[in-house]
Design an enzyme around this catalytic site. Structure first.
Site, PDB file in Angstrom:
ATOM      1  N   CYS A   2     -37.423 -29.342  64.646  1.00 51.13           N
ATOM      2  CA  CYS A   2     -37.792 -30.607  65.249  1.00 51.13           C
ATOM      3  C   CYS A   2     -36.905 -31.683  64.632  1.00 51.13           C
ATOM      4  CB  CYS A   2     -39.246 -31.029  65.033  1.00 51.13           C
ATOM      5  SG  CYS A   2     -40.429 -29.863  65.673  1.00 51.13           S
ATOM      6  N   ARG A  27     -31.879 -29.069  66.253  1.00 49.81           N
ATOM      7  CA  ARG A  27     -33.069 -28.770  65.470  1.00 49.81           C
ATOM      8  C   ARG A  27     -34.241 -28.298  66.333  1.00 49.81           C
ATOM      9  NH1 ARG A  27     -32.760 -30.960  60.442  1.00 49.81           N
ATOM     10  NH2 ARG A  27     -35.000 -30.805  60.245  1.00 49.81           N
ATOM     11  N   TRP A  75     -39.246 -28.235  68.414  1.00 47.22           N
ATOM     12  CA  TRP A  75     -39.176 -26.771  68.371  1.00 47.22           C
ATOM     13  C   TRP A  75     -40.611 -26.345  68.099  1.00 47.22           C
ATOM     14  CZ3 TRP A  75     -40.247 -22.764  64.951  1.00 47.22           C
ATOM     15  CH2 TRP A  75     -39.677 -21.531  65.260  1.00 47.22           C
ATOM     16  N   ASN A 101     -42.297 -33.584  61.999  1.00 49.53           N
ATOM     17  CA  ASN A 101     -41.497 -32.364  61.855  1.00 49.53           C
ATOM     18  C   ASN A 101     -42.113 -31.587  60.706  1.00 49.53           C
ATOM     19  OD1 ASN A 101     -39.505 -30.436  61.370  1.00 49.53           O
ATOM     20  ND2 ASN A 101     -38.220 -31.857  60.226  1.00 49.53           N
ATOM     21  N   GLY A 102     -42.551 -30.346  60.975  1.00 50.45           N
ATOM     22  CA  GLY A 102     -43.159 -29.545  59.907  1.00 50.45           C
ATOM     23  C   GLY A 102     -44.384 -28.822  60.427  1.00 50.45           C
ATOM     24  N   GLU A 487     -23.280  -9.605  60.260  1.00 47.52           N
ATOM     25  CA  GLU A 487     -23.092 -10.957  60.771  1.00 47.52           C
ATOM     26  C   GLU A 487     -22.588 -10.928  62.230  1.00 47.52           C
ATOM     27  OE1 GLU A 487     -24.057 -13.748  60.030  1.00 47.52           O
ATOM     28  OE2 GLU A 487     -22.701 -15.194  60.928  1.00 47.52           O
ATOM     29  N   LYS A 491     -24.568 -12.602  65.381  1.00 45.93           N
ATOM     30  CA  LYS A 491     -23.961 -13.570  66.322  1.00 45.93           C
ATOM     31  C   LYS A 491     -24.227 -13.145  67.753  1.00 45.93           C
ATOM     32  CE  LYS A 491     -23.675 -15.846  64.045  1.00 45.93           C
ATOM     33  NZ  LYS A 491     -23.975 -16.479  62.877  1.00 45.93           N
ATOM     34  N   GLU A 494     -28.054 -13.411  68.811  1.00 41.49           N
ATOM     35  CA  GLU A 494     -28.684 -14.738  68.922  1.00 41.49           C
ATOM     36  C   GLU A 494     -28.170 -15.558  70.090  1.00 41.49           C
ATOM     37  OE1 GLU A 494     -28.280 -17.194  65.364  1.00 41.49           O
ATOM     38  OE2 GLU A 494     -26.319 -16.370  65.014  1.00 41.49           O
ATOM     39  N   HIS A 510     -27.030   9.393  59.469  1.00 47.21           N
ATOM     40  CA  HIS A 510     -28.385   9.585  58.948  1.00 47.21           C
ATOM     41  C   HIS A 510     -29.442   9.169  59.972  1.00 47.21           C
ATOM     42  CE1 HIS A 510     -26.803  10.714  55.076  1.00 47.21           C
ATOM     43  NE2 HIS A 510     -26.003   9.646  55.118  1.00 47.21           N
ATOM     44  N   LYS A 609     -31.657 -24.778  64.621  1.00 49.41           N
ATOM     45  CA  LYS A 609     -30.678 -24.595  63.555  1.00 49.41           C
ATOM     46  C   LYS A 609     -31.275 -24.697  62.159  1.00 49.41           C
ATOM     47  CE  LYS A 609     -25.997 -25.116  62.459  1.00 49.41           C
ATOM     48  NZ  LYS A 609     -25.812 -23.663  62.534  1.00 49.41           N
TER      49      LYS A 609
HETATM   50  C1  F6R Z   1     -27.485 -17.621  62.297  1.00 50.29           C
HETATM   51  C2  F6R Z   1     -28.113 -18.763  61.680  1.00 50.29           C
HETATM   52  C3  F6R Z   1     -29.307 -18.545  60.845  1.00 50.29           C
HETATM   53  C4  F6R Z   1     -29.179 -19.311  59.527  1.00 50.29           C
HETATM   54  C5  F6R Z   1     -30.475 -19.220  58.721  1.00 50.29           C
HETATM   55  C6  F6R Z   1     -30.334 -19.896  57.373  1.00 50.29           C
HETATM   56  O1  F6R Z   1     -26.377 -17.981  63.053  1.00 50.29           O
HETATM   57  O2  F6R Z   1     -27.681 -19.874  61.835  1.00 50.29           O
HETATM   58  O3  F6R Z   1     -29.536 -17.188  60.615  1.00 50.29           O
HETATM   59  O4  F6R Z   1     -28.112 -18.765  58.820  1.00 50.29           O
HETATM   60  O5  F6R Z   1     -31.507 -19.823  59.434  1.00 50.29           O
HETATM   61  O6  F6R Z   1     -30.011 -21.243  57.521  1.00 50.29           O
HETATM   62  P1  F6R Z   1     -29.394 -22.072  56.345  1.00 50.29           P
HETATM   63  O7  F6R Z   1     -28.075 -21.482  56.018  1.00 50.29           O
HETATM   64  O8  F6R Z   1     -29.280 -23.457  56.896  1.00 50.29           O
HETATM   65  O9  F6R Z   1     -30.340 -21.977  55.195  1.00 50.29           O
END
Ligand code: F6R
Length: 614
Positions: A2, A27, A75, A101-102, A487, A491, A494, A510, A609
């Protein structure tokens, strides 16, 4: 999650709030709203399901004239994303409007108590409970709004950044924070509030970051005063934020994610600049040098992180164990915090976070600090909660990352971890001097190598179109590139919503090899390193079962050029830096597959994010 934004001063509040909300959309973006106090003192409250663009359409033709207002992009945590659950929320009488927010963890108990006092609710949110609690407290205590906020928040368990305005009071916003970010921008007789200072950088560079348990009344034309929940004054610490507005724009790219992928040669240079001396190839990280004794005496290093930052930490584990010979553990912050972990006083805990606001990572830091460990931060956002909560640290300095899928932060984190491992290794005498200088030199060459990989974007785009049909992908890597596989898979899932699983290449046999058929593409990072031959064997095993291979290989590797179905060739570097190069085609591939599938790359469904809730 949020985003909240607010303004009080002499300008029109609505355009400032809308612009801020657009910048905060990373956010959360399932609904948005604003509350403005009009000339007649009444609060106009407008909100709807959807994105900030939908809110703007909804506002067309409405009277938005006001010099005070608060806005929110959501969010969802409690209650579906719909008009009723969108913020701001009115209190029962309509006297107060609040954005939040929270998460209010004890909202059910509070709600039941308010219902017993005759309150009814229009939404299913915890936030509406909070605004009604504040109203109830103010009515029963006959106190100022700020006092009511303080008293109410003393009853609240959970996380919040809130802003409240009151009908008939066009000069004041009450703001408070606990575990969710809140920056106050200071202008000339005017104030801005935001979950992220960058969203209001057009108007001011002077910011105060509220600390946990702090409350303030920001009042047009009056100096800022901050108090704790008991009304005792706190220090007002004004900080300058240096950032250019162009860093917040797409710069001609169709998406922030693509811009951020292409920025990596420059962002890595920004990360390295001033830290690796190009002449002597010596590394200087003041956060480490000023706290040498902790690293010299460290019995163990524990990384705590989530998501992409956790993947980068797995590479950090290899680096530190290799170069510093210190045992390393890598923990999901969300597991660490609830596991009663064993933390010793000679442990160094490294918290890794792009946003610097991730709730689980913050909680892990708190546990580590209480146990007496030295806590080091690797963050991107300057002045963020994690940067402030850690004892020392290193910023990755890759600039604002706005695309929800993390890209340049990952390469920045691995770069910082490499410098950290080299420097600690040198201090401890565990790294050979020639190797130290070789890796430091290779860091300086990385931007050029990445530029070379980025030139392959059209090739990766073409290849990606072939695979939009797939419902599942496997990503394989070994050693330093096992986390790269994780990773790459993250990507893809998501932003394209295709299921993808990252695995250490040798683990295939395995169990997961049972999944292989012509419909299941496997992406293999098979660059020339000390496990190369083993990875080639793993590729053969998959091919023998009819699987299709997309391989990231070293330039000029004719063996795999002929064995894999599709290849992307990348330049080489020292083995420990290969993830920084091999992740680039995987970022591009995820991006292009998602675009071919028509996905909203910068704002994928269900995600946000900055994960400021558990
Ligand atoms: C993936 C992504 C998330 C963040 C995770 C941690 O692309 O963005 O998996 O990496 O939420 O976020 P931070 O690094 O901000 O603590």
């Amino acid at each position: 999650m949020c985003g909240i934004v607010g303004y009080v001063g002499h300008r029109q509040a609505y355009p400032i709030i809308i612009k801020g909300l657009h910048r905060l959309e990373y956010r959360g973006y399932d609904s948005a709203g604003v509350a403005l106090i009009g000339k007649d003192g009444q609060i106009g409250l407008y909100k709807c399901k959807g994105k900030v663009d939908d809110l703007e359409r909804f506002m067309a033709g409405k009277d938005a004239e006001s010099t005070i207002g608060i806005g929110h992009t959501r969010w969802a945590t409690h209650g579906a994303p719909n008009d009723a659950n969108a913020h701001p929320h009115f209190s029962q009488s309509g006297r107060l409007a609040l954005i939040h927010n929270g998460i209010i963890e004890n909202f059910r108990v509070l709600k039941d108590a308010l219902i017993s006092h005759g309150y009814t609710f229009r939404s299913s949110t915890d936030s509406e409970v909070l605004v009604n609690l504040i109203e109830y407290v103010q009515d029963t205590n006959e106190c100022t709004l700020e006092e009511a906020v303080r008293i109410a928040l003393r009853q609240v368990v959970g996380a919040y950044a809130i802003a409240v305005i009151k009908r008939g009071d066009p000069d004041r916003i009450i703001a408070a924070r606990q575990s969710s970010p809140m920056a106050i921008g200071i202008g000339e007789g005017e104030y801005f509030i935001s979950s992220d200072a960058a969203s209001i950088i057009d108007y001011t560079q002077k910011f105060v970051y509220l600390k946990d348990g702090e409350v303030t009344t920001i009042e047009k034309g009056k100096p800022l005063q901050i108090k704790n929940l008991y009304g005792e004054p706190s220090k007002v610490d004004i900080q300058k934020l240096e950032m250019s507005i162009s860093q917040l724009e797409k710069g001609g790219f169709p998406h922030f994610m693509l811009k951020e992928i292409h920025e990596q040669p420059d962002t890595l240079m920004d990360c390295i600049r001033g830290r690796v001396n190009p002449d002597t190839r010596e590394i200087v990280l003041s956060g480490v040098l000023d706290n040498k004794e902790h690293f010299l005496q460290a019995g163990r290093i524990i990384f705590v992180a989530c998501g992409t930052s956790w993947h980068a930490s797995l590479i950090g584990e290899h680096l530190i164990e290799n170069l510093c010979r210190i045992p390393v553990e890598v923990e999901y912050a969300s597991e660490f915090r609830y596991r009663n972990p064993i933390i010793r006083k000679d442990d160094v805990v490294i918290a890794v976070s792009q946003s610097g606001e991730t709730a689980d990572t913050l909680a892990a830091i708190d546990i580590a600090k209480r146990a007496g460990a030295f806590v080091y931060g690797i963050c991107n956002v300057v002045g963020s909660s994690i940067a402030r909560a850690t004892d020392s640290g290193t910023y990755i300095h890759v600039g604002p990352e706005i695309g929800v899928a993390s890209t340049k932060a990952f390469t920045g984190q691995v770069t910082v971890m490499t410098m950290l491992a080299l420097l600690i290794g040198k201090l401890r005498g565990t790294v050979d001097s020639a190797f130290y200088h070789e890796v430091a030199g290779a860091l300086l060459d990385l931007p050029e190598a990445i530029r070379k990989v980025l030139k392959k974007a059209p090739e990766v785009e073409k290849l990606s179109r072939i695979f939009t049909y797939a419902h599942n992908f496997i990503y394989l890597g070994r050693g330093y590139n096992y986390p790269t596989a994780l990773e790459g898979a993250l990507k893809l899932k998501e932003i394209s919503y295709i299921h993808a699983e990252g695995l250490p290449a040798a683990e295939m046999k395995h169990g997961p090899i049972a999944l292989i058929d012509a419909e299941m593409p496997t992406v293999v990072i098979a660059t020339l390193d000390h496990t190369y031959e083993k990875t080639v064997s793993n590729i053969e095993e998959i091919k023998a079962r009819g699987g299709k291979i997309i391989a990231v290989i070293s330039e000029g590797d004719t063996q795999l050029r002929h064995r894999a179905d599709y290849t992307i060739e990348v330049p080489g570097t020292v083995e420990c830096l290969m993830p920084i190069i091999s992740i680039i085609p995987l970022q591009l591939m995820a991006y292009y597959i998602a675009v071919s599938k028509g996905r909203n790359v910068d704002q994928p469904r269900n995600l946000a994010k900055s994960v400021t809730v558990e």
